[in-house]
Motif scaffolding. Structure first.
Motif, PDB file in Angstrom:
ATOM      1  N   VAL A   1      37.715  43.174  60.659  1.00  0.00           N
ATOM      2  CA  VAL A   1      38.577  43.166  59.467  1.00  0.00           C
ATOM      3  C   VAL A   1      37.952  43.981  58.344  1.00  0.00           C
ATOM      4  O   VAL A   1      36.915  43.596  57.785  1.00  0.00           O
ATOM      5  N   PRO A   2      38.558  45.123  57.989  1.00  0.00           N
ATOM      6  CA  PRO A   2      38.046  45.903  56.856  1.00  0.00           C
ATOM      7  C   PRO A   2      38.592  45.337  55.540  1.00  0.00           C
ATOM      8  O   PRO A   2      39.718  44.836  55.493  1.00  0.00           O
ATOM      9  N   PHE A   3      37.801  45.421  54.485  1.00  0.00           N
ATOM     10  CA  PHE A   3      38.274  44.925  53.185  1.00  0.00           C
ATOM     11  C   PHE A   3      37.560  45.662  52.061  1.00  0.00           C
ATOM     12  O   PHE A   3      36.570  46.364  52.280  1.00  0.00           O
ATOM     13  N   PHE A   4      38.072  45.525  50.871  1.00  0.00           N
ATOM     14  CA  PHE A   4      37.358  45.979  49.680  1.00  0.00           C
ATOM     15  C   PHE A   4      37.600  44.981  48.575  1.00  0.00           C
ATOM     16  O   PHE A   4      38.590  44.242  48.592  1.00  0.00           O
ATOM     17  N   ALA A   5      36.703  44.940  47.625  1.00  0.00           N
ATOM     18  CA  ALA A   5      36.841  44.033  46.483  1.00  0.00           C
ATOM     19  C   ALA A   5      36.994  44.885  45.225  1.00  0.00           C
ATOM     20  O   ALA A   5      36.040  45.524  44.777  1.00  0.00           O
ATOM     21  N   GLY A   6      38.210  44.909  44.681  1.00  0.00           N
ATOM     22  CA  GLY A   6      38.461  45.713  43.484  1.00  0.00           C
ATOM     23  C   GLY A   6      37.790  45.131  42.258  1.00  0.00           C
ATOM     24  O   GLY A   6      37.646  43.917  42.127  1.00  0.00           O
ATOM     25  N   THR A   7      37.351  46.002  41.374  1.00  0.00           N
ATOM     26  CA  THR A   7      36.670  45.555  40.154  1.00  0.00           C
ATOM     27  C   THR A   7      37.641  44.879  39.189  1.00  0.00           C
ATOM     28  O   THR A   7      38.674  45.441  38.834  1.00  0.00           O
ATOM     29  N   LYS A   8      37.315  43.678  38.802  1.00  0.00           N
ATOM     30  CA  LYS A   8      38.141  42.909  37.868  1.00  0.00           C
ATOM     31  C   LYS A   8      37.641  43.077  36.441  1.00  0.00           C
ATOM     32  O   LYS A   8      38.411  43.117  35.489  1.00  0.00           O
ATOM     33  N   GLU A   9      36.331  43.154  36.299  1.00  0.00           N
ATOM     34  CA  GLU A   9      35.735  43.329  34.974  1.00  0.00           C
ATOM     35  C   GLU A   9      34.512  44.222  35.092  1.00  0.00           C
ATOM     36  O   GLU A   9      33.671  44.021  35.959  1.00  0.00           O
ATOM     37  N   TYR A  10      34.442  45.219  34.222  1.00  0.00           N
ATOM     38  CA  TYR A  10      33.298  46.131  34.225  1.00  0.00           C
ATOM     39  C   TYR A  10      32.191  45.595  33.334  1.00  0.00           C
ATOM     40  O   TYR A  10      32.436  44.828  32.397  1.00  0.00           O
ATOM     41  N   THR A  11      30.964  46.024  33.607  1.00  0.00           N
ATOM     42  CA  THR A  11      29.836  45.554  32.815  1.00  0.00           C
ATOM     43  C   THR A  11      29.964  46.029  31.373  1.00  0.00           C
ATOM     44  O   THR A  11      29.870  45.251  30.432  1.00  0.00           O
ATOM     45  N   ILE A  12      30.188  47.324  31.206  1.00  0.00           N
ATOM     46  CA  ILE A  12      30.362  47.919  29.884  1.00  0.00           C
ATOM     47  C   ILE A  12      31.278  49.128  30.033  1.00  0.00           C
ATOM     48  O   ILE A  12      31.431  49.669  31.133  1.00  0.00           O
ATOM     49  N   PRO A  13      31.907  49.574  28.961  1.00  0.00           N
ATOM     50  CA  PRO A  13      32.830  50.709  29.053  1.00  0.00           C
ATOM     51  C   PRO A  13      32.169  51.974  29.590  1.00  0.00           C
ATOM     52  O   PRO A  13      32.801  52.760  30.275  1.00  0.00           O
ATOM     53  N   ASP A  14      30.894  52.197  29.268  1.00  0.00           N
ATOM     54  CA  ASP A  14      30.206  53.417  29.687  1.00  0.00           C
ATOM     55  C   ASP A  14      29.659  53.228  31.100  1.00  0.00           C
ATOM     56  O   ASP A  14      28.696  52.497  31.312  1.00  0.00           O
ATOM     57  N   PRO A  15      30.245  53.877  32.124  1.00  0.00           N
ATOM     58  CA  PRO A  15      29.797  53.673  33.502  1.00  0.00           C
ATOM     59  C   PRO A  15      28.411  54.217  33.805  1.00  0.00           C
ATOM     60  O   PRO A  15      27.889  54.002  34.891  1.00  0.00           O
TER      61      PRO A  15
END
Length: 257
Positions: free
Chosen positions: A117-131
């Motif tokens: 089973v392939p899957f991915f976990a989409g980002t719900k909240e980023y650490t900070i605006p600047d990646p």
């Protein structure tokens, strides 16, 4: 957990993330986790250490496998080996496709081959605006502070290539690399001790053909050369000789072990 069945196994690739790969382990209640990684690359060691720090004391088996994560063939070789072994052992396998493009592509192909089973976990909240910033509280976290539950992807059946076809091709490749003869006779002589020249009629006890030499040549051509050419693993040159293609090299590297 050797010999156990019905284990929940999760496979993931090391990158500049922690939550994105660790949260799914909790979600699936993983009994065993595999991490494909290439820690010689600058910057990855800190994230590996942080992942291993958080896994320490967890009730799961953890296995790290070093491979070239930006090479499709290398990733597919390791993934196929893991998935095939775990599925044969009666376990449930989930593969996080997050990673390098080569890893992600290989993960999808391996899942289709072994019904994982392939899957991915989409980002719900980023650490900070600047990646560009990946640390929180002095520890590596990546750009994701929180992720959604894993989203499983649909898969379609893809069968791995026939074992005997790959085994014979591996013999051909080794002869080519050693600059040994790959004539019909040389290949037939090399394949016979490996039981790769057995015909179904021979095994049924029927009489062997009177002209064995000619029969062997026809069998080798029909069962190996023609199929190799059709699959794009070898190609004929202008002089009628055979050469291994890049696809043929990749097949022997992935499935020839």
């Amino acid at each position: 957990m050797p010999g156990s069945k019905n284990l929940r196994v999760v496979v993931f690739c090391l990158g500049f993330e922690t939550v994105k790969v660790l949260k799914p382990l909790e979600y699936y209640k993983a009994d065993r986790a595999y991490m494909l990684c290439m820690t010689k690359a600058e910057g990855y060691n800190a994230f590996r250490k942080e992942i291993e720090r958080q896994l320490k004391g967890k009730l799961m088996e953890y296995i790290a496998i070093e491979t070239t994560v930006y090479k499709f063939a290398d990733c597919l070789k390791e993934l196929y080996k893991i998935l095939h072994t775990e599925k044969e052992g009666g376990n449930h396998v989930y593969v996080n496709i997050f990673g390098t493009p080569a890893y992600s592509a290989a993960a999808m192909v391996a899942c289709m081959m072994e019904d994982a089973v392939p899957f991915f976990a989409g980002t719900k909240e980023y650490t900070i605006p600047d990646p560009k910033e990946y640390y929180v509280g002095g520890r590596p976290m990546g750009i994701s502070r929180e992720v959604y539950p894993p989203m499983e992807l649909p898969i379609f059946s893809v069968n791995p290539p026939p074992k005997n076809l790959v085994r014979a091709l591996l013999v051909f490749r080794e002869k080519k690399e050693k600059k040994h003869s790959t004539t019909y006779k040389a290949m037939i002589d090399a394949l016979e001790p490996l039981d790769l020249m057995e015909r179904k009629e021979d095994m049924k006890g029927k009489k062997k053909p009177k002209n064995k030499v000619q029969s062997d040549k026809m069998f080798y051509r029909r069962h190996y050369i023609d199929k190799w050419i059709k699959r794009g693993w070898v190609e004929e040159d202008k002089d009628g000789g055979l050469g291994l293609t890049d696809a043929g090299v990749m097949v022997t590297e992935v499935f020839g072990g």
